[in-house]
Design an enzyme around this catalytic site. Structure first.
Site, PDB file in Angstrom:
ATOM      1  N   GLY A   1      -3.034  12.475  -9.790  1.00  0.00           N
ATOM      2  CA  GLY A   1      -3.262  11.063  -9.527  1.00  0.00           C
ATOM      3  C   GLY A   1      -2.858  10.718  -8.109  1.00  0.00           C
ATOM      4  O   GLY A   1      -1.684  10.504  -7.826  1.00  0.00           O
ATOM      5  N   ALA A   2      -3.839  10.686  -7.188  1.00  0.00           N
ATOM      6  CA  ALA A   2      -3.538  10.431  -5.775  1.00  0.00           C
ATOM      7  C   ALA A   2      -3.754   8.966  -5.428  1.00  0.00           C
ATOM      8  O   ALA A   2      -4.309   8.637  -4.383  1.00  0.00           O
ATOM      9  CB  ALA A   2      -4.405  11.322  -4.889  1.00  0.00           C
TER      10      ALA A   2
ATOM     11  N   ILE B   1       0.990   5.429  -5.241  1.00  0.00           N
ATOM     12  CA  ILE B   1       2.252   6.156  -5.122  1.00  0.00           C
ATOM     13  C   ILE B   1       2.027   7.659  -5.053  1.00  0.00           C
ATOM     14  O   ILE B   1       2.634   8.351  -4.223  1.00  0.00           O
ATOM     15  CB  ILE B   1       3.191   5.803  -6.289  1.00  0.00           C
TER      16      ILE B   1
ATOM     17  N   ASN C   1       5.140   3.344 -13.754  1.00  0.00           N
ATOM     18  CA  ASN C   1       5.850   2.082 -13.883  1.00  0.00           C
ATOM     19  C   ASN C   1       6.379   1.934 -15.308  1.00  0.00           C
ATOM     20  O   ASN C   1       5.830   2.493 -16.251  1.00  0.00           O
ATOM     21  CB  ASN C   1       4.918   0.902 -13.584  1.00  0.00           C
TER      22      ASN C   1
ATOM     23  N   LYS D   1      14.485  -1.177 -12.237  1.00  0.00           N
ATOM     24  CA  LYS D   1      13.106  -1.330 -11.754  1.00  0.00           C
ATOM     25  C   LYS D   1      12.253  -2.044 -12.814  1.00  0.00           C
ATOM     26  O   LYS D   1      11.452  -2.925 -12.490  1.00  0.00           O
ATOM     27  CB  LYS D   1      12.530   0.047 -11.444  1.00  0.00           C
TER      28      LYS D   1
ATOM     29  N   ASN E   1       9.260  -5.162 -13.270  1.00  0.00           N
ATOM     30  CA  ASN E   1       7.926  -4.839 -13.779  1.00  0.00           C
ATOM     31  C   ASN E   1       7.550  -5.666 -14.997  1.00  0.00           C
ATOM     32  O   ASN E   1       6.424  -6.137 -15.124  1.00  0.00           O
ATOM     33  CB  ASN E   1       7.841  -3.351 -14.144  1.00  0.00           C
TER      34      ASN E   1
ATOM     35  N   SER F   1       1.049  -4.269  -8.967  1.00  0.00           N
ATOM     36  CA  SER F   1       0.037  -3.293  -9.396  1.00  0.00           C
ATOM     37  C   SER F   1      -0.817  -3.839 -10.530  1.00  0.00           C
ATOM     38  O   SER F   1      -2.021  -3.559 -10.602  1.00  0.00           O
ATOM     39  CB  SER F   1       0.718  -1.987  -9.825  1.00  0.00           C
TER      40      SER F   1
END
Length: 335
Positions: A7-8, A11, A103, A205, A209, A274
């Protein structure tokens, strides 16, 4: 080091470029126009100061094409993990580490947790147990992602802010491999530290989110806008308080106050979360990893969370509507 980033996107792409330019043999797995652009012209990273970096790295369409790796970074969204889990065995060599950078809450949260909930499967994240069966929990090293970035075009990642990637073993030990991972990230130009309680950092974090992402998805507001509008700032604080009650019952230590966490989000500025980016692009939303999993933990600990429940219901309906209509939702200028 042989590194595969599955997954490019925002992030994963950010990490892939920096790790490749630090001298590692990096392969990325992606699809469509993004993959084609990387194969043709490399992966470009535009840093927040405007400087541009390009890594000429290997890019393929399937994990089955990659071969054995020393480090596998799973950077797809949580609800796509089942699509790559079956192919992951082909990437694993003796000592291969797996790092997850999704996330929200990870499906492995209760692996090596200890106590009554040790090994408990989170049904919201791994309803059939497929992830646990195919991705060995003992290979996983926890990681928390603090940078913000976005894919701004095929083969192009734009870094918004942040460079921290704290890491930690799931059992809290200070192993040689987690130190290697820390050193690798630092050599690539990131900030990192080895934590003995990675789950508390995950919650810190996730605090943002679970509140800012769905609120932004529903209102189309940026982080700064949410924090500076009294009613949404209060709603975020209420959701965080409910989540904190759940986390503390699971032994989590919150090292910041809610107000400090909100102030940190406000300082990011006019950044689209996101989830808002996904709403605008018509992509499926990370509802379970960001919100549903925390509600499941609330049920496991008998902790009510009415504000989170209400926002979750609205975001779930938004996701259902977008899926049915095969469309995104974006603000457009009035005529």
């Amino acid at each position: 080091m042989r590194i595969c980033v599955v997954g490019a996107g925002a992030i994963g792409g950010l990490m892939a470029v920096k790790l490749a330019l630090a001298g590692n043999a990096v392969t990325v797995v992606d699809q469509g126009a993004h993959l084609a652009a990387i194969q043709k012209q490399g992966l470009k990273l535009i840093w927040e100061d405007g400087s541009a970096l390009t890594a000429d790295l290997r890019a393929v369409a399937s994990a089955a094409e990659v071969g054995k790796q020393d480090l596998v970074i799973l950077a797809v969204k949580a609800h796509f993990l089942d699509q790559i889990a079956r192919d992951i065995d082909g990437l694993l060599d003796d000592g291969t580490m797996i790092v997850t950078v999704q996330n929200g809450m990870p499906w492995w949260y209760f692996h090596n947790f200890g106590g009554a909930l040790d090994g408990r499967r989170l049904d919201t994240l791994d309803p059939t147990g497929l992830l646990a069966r195919h991705i060995p929990g003992d290979r996983i090293v926890g990681c928390v992602v603090y940078p913000a970035a976005a894919v701004t075009g095929p083969g192009v990642i734009h870094h918004v802010e942040g460079d921290r990637f704290p890491v930690g073993e799931l059992d809290g030990s200070e192993s040689a491999r987690v130190q290697r991972l820390h050193d690798l990230l630092v050599e690539a130009g990131f900030r990192s530290r080895v934590l003995d309680d990675i789950r508390s950092e995950i919650w810190l974090k996730a605090w943002g989110n679970l509140s800012f992402n769905p609120i932004s998805a529903l209102t189309h507001a940026t982080l700064e806008d949410i924090c500076r509008f009294a009613q949404t700032r209060a709603l975020a604080a209420t959701m965080m308080a409910e989540a904190q009650a759940i986390g503390e019952k699971l032994g989590v230590t919150f090292r910041h106050t809610i107000e400090k966490r909100i102030a940190g989000a406000e300082s990011v500025g006019r950044h689209k979360t996101s989830m808002l980016q996904d709403v605008e692009a018509g992509r499926s939303l990370e509802t379970e990893a960001l919100i549903g999993s925390i509600l499941e933990m609330g049920r496991l600990t008998d902790t009510p969370a009415p504000a989170i429940e209400a926002v979750y219901a609205c975001v779930m309906l938004l996701n259902k509507t977008m899926t049915a209509e095969q469309a995104g939702v974006k603000l457009v200028g009035a005529a």
